[in-house]
Scaffold this motif. Sequence first.
Motif, mmCIF file in Angstrom:
data_model
loop_
_atom_site.group_PDB
_atom_site.id
_atom_site.type_symbol
_atom_site.label_atom_id
_atom_site.label_comp_id
_atom_site.label_asym_id
_atom_site.label_seq_id
_atom_site.Cartn_x
_atom_site.Cartn_y
_atom_site.Cartn_z
ATOM 1 N N PHE A 18 30.272 -31.617 0.733
ATOM 2 C CA PHE A 18 30.003 -31.314 -0.677
ATOM 3 C C PHE A 18 28.507 -31.492 -0.961
ATOM 4 O O PHE A 18 27.835 -32.247 -0.260
ATOM 5 N N ILE A 19 28.029 -30.825 -2.027
ATOM 6 C CA ILE A 19 26.667 -31.099 -2.511
ATOM 7 C C ILE A 19 26.808 -31.998 -3.731
ATOM 8 O O ILE A 19 27.402 -31.596 -4.736
ATOM 9 N N ILE A 20 26.334 -33.224 -3.636
ATOM 10 C CA ILE A 20 26.377 -34.143 -4.790
ATOM 11 C C ILE A 20 25.004 -34.796 -4.853
ATOM 12 O O ILE A 20 24.708 -35.726 -4.092
ATOM 13 N N GLU A 21 24.151 -34.275 -5.708
ATOM 14 C CA GLU A 21 22.778 -34.799 -5.753
ATOM 15 C C GLU A 21 22.074 -34.386 -7.042
ATOM 16 O O GLU A 21 22.457 -33.402 -7.685
ATOM 17 N N ALA A 22 21.037 -35.144 -7.384
ATOM 18 C CA ALA A 22 20.224 -34.780 -8.551
ATOM 19 C C ALA A 22 19.428 -33.535 -8.178
ATOM 20 O O ALA A 22 18.929 -33.430 -7.051
ATOM 21 N N SER A 23 19.353 -32.590 -9.119
ATOM 22 C CA SER A 23 18.607 -31.360 -8.843
ATOM 23 C C SER A 23 17.132 -31.675 -8.608
ATOM 24 O O SER A 23 16.550 -32.511 -9.302
ATOM 25 N N LYS A 24 16.576 -31.001 -7.606
ATOM 26 C CA LYS A 24 15.148 -31.220 -7.340
ATOM 27 C C LYS A 24 14.311 -30.338 -8.263
ATOM 28 O O LYS A 24 13.120 -30.536 -8.420
ATOM 29 N N LYS A 25 14.966 -29.335 -8.880
ATOM 30 C CA LYS A 25 14.213 -28.400 -9.723
ATOM 31 C C LYS A 25 14.285 -28.776 -11.203
ATOM 32 O O LYS A 25 13.320 -28.641 -11.929
ATOM 33 N N ARG A 27 14.983 -31.605 -13.959
ATOM 34 C CA ARG A 27 15.109 -33.043 -14.173
ATOM 35 C C ARG A 27 16.335 -33.353 -15.029
ATOM 36 O O ARG A 27 16.562 -32.719 -16.059
ATOM 37 N N GLY A 28 17.137 -34.293 -14.591
ATOM 38 C CA GLY A 28 18.290 -34.695 -15.396
ATOM 39 C C GLY A 28 19.547 -33.895 -15.095
ATOM 40 O O GLY A 28 20.597 -34.158 -15.668
ATOM 41 N N PHE A 29 19.444 -32.913 -14.205
ATOM 42 C CA PHE A 29 20.616 -32.094 -13.873
ATOM 43 C C PHE A 29 21.191 -32.581 -12.542
ATOM 44 O O PHE A 29 20.455 -32.798 -11.578
ATOM 45 N N ILE A 30 22.501 -32.797 -12.518
ATOM 46 C CA ILE A 30 23.111 -33.271 -11.263
ATOM 47 C C ILE A 30 24.022 -32.176 -10.705
ATOM 48 O O ILE A 30 24.924 -31.692 -11.400
#
Length: 200
Positions: A18-25, A27-30
């Motif tokens: 799965f992809i479970i991470e804070a967006s690198k692009k 801010r504040g989007f997971i």
Amino acid sequence: LINSFAGLRADIEGRDDFIIEASKKIRGFINVAGIESPGLSSAPAIAEMVSGILKEVVKEISPRLELNYKDDFIETLPEQPRFADYLDKTGKWQEIVEKDADYGEIICRCEKVSKGEMLRVIHQPVPARSLDAIKRRIRAGMGRCQGGFCSPKVLKILSEELKISPLKITKKGKDSEILKTKTKDMIKETGVKFKDEVRV
Ligand SMILES: Cc1cc2nc3c(=O)[nH]c(=O)nc-3n(C[C@H](O)[C@H](O)[C@H](O)COP(=O)(O)OP(=O)(O)OC[C@H]3O[C@@H](n4cnc5c(N)ncnc54)[C@H](O)[C@@H]3O)c2cc1C
């Protein structure tokens, strides 16, 4: 008639997890994506992981903001007795039936679902209002006969509890009404005579 089921699996090419991470692009989007099987079983662990990431993200964006549980947060659901879980300890189920006789009336025999369980899901905060909603929550109609025996009973219970005509009860919401008309009205409207009536 036996149902079969289909669905889409969120498969990410070239990735096994799965992809479970804070967006690198943003801010504040997971990002919580590509949740294919066993995504359902993993949901509680995913929620904990996301809550951990959220704490980190918030610390970064606004260090003074404190994250706390809401005052009315209930960590565990109230106990929801299921007859099917009590088959090897029927004495305990008897105690439940003594408190509420509806738990002693079995409506779906294949999946062993009582009327008490049905009333509970019809009146819970996110209520079950159709045959499929009841089926998905407590499995009534999910068994070997696929609802052949219990569906009319479930329909009647829904109609009584929601205080609406049986003609308005649906399989799965709008435009899936199960009953089209009352037999007596149909006879009146069409003039159809049953065999016995003709003989008389
Ligand atoms: C046939 C099948 C059997 C499975 N069996 C198991 C199993 O036994 N055990 C297990 O752990 N997992 C199982 N899974 C996997 C599990 O169902 C998924 O991993 C899980 O449902 C993913 O949850 P989700 O919230 O990420 O996505 P979903 O449950 O797919 O939820 C996404 C929601 O977003 C809605 N949506 C989509 N696009 C939009 C839009 N543009 N606007 C608004 N809403 C939108 C969809 O309608 C859907 O309600 C199975 C999957 C399938 C298909």
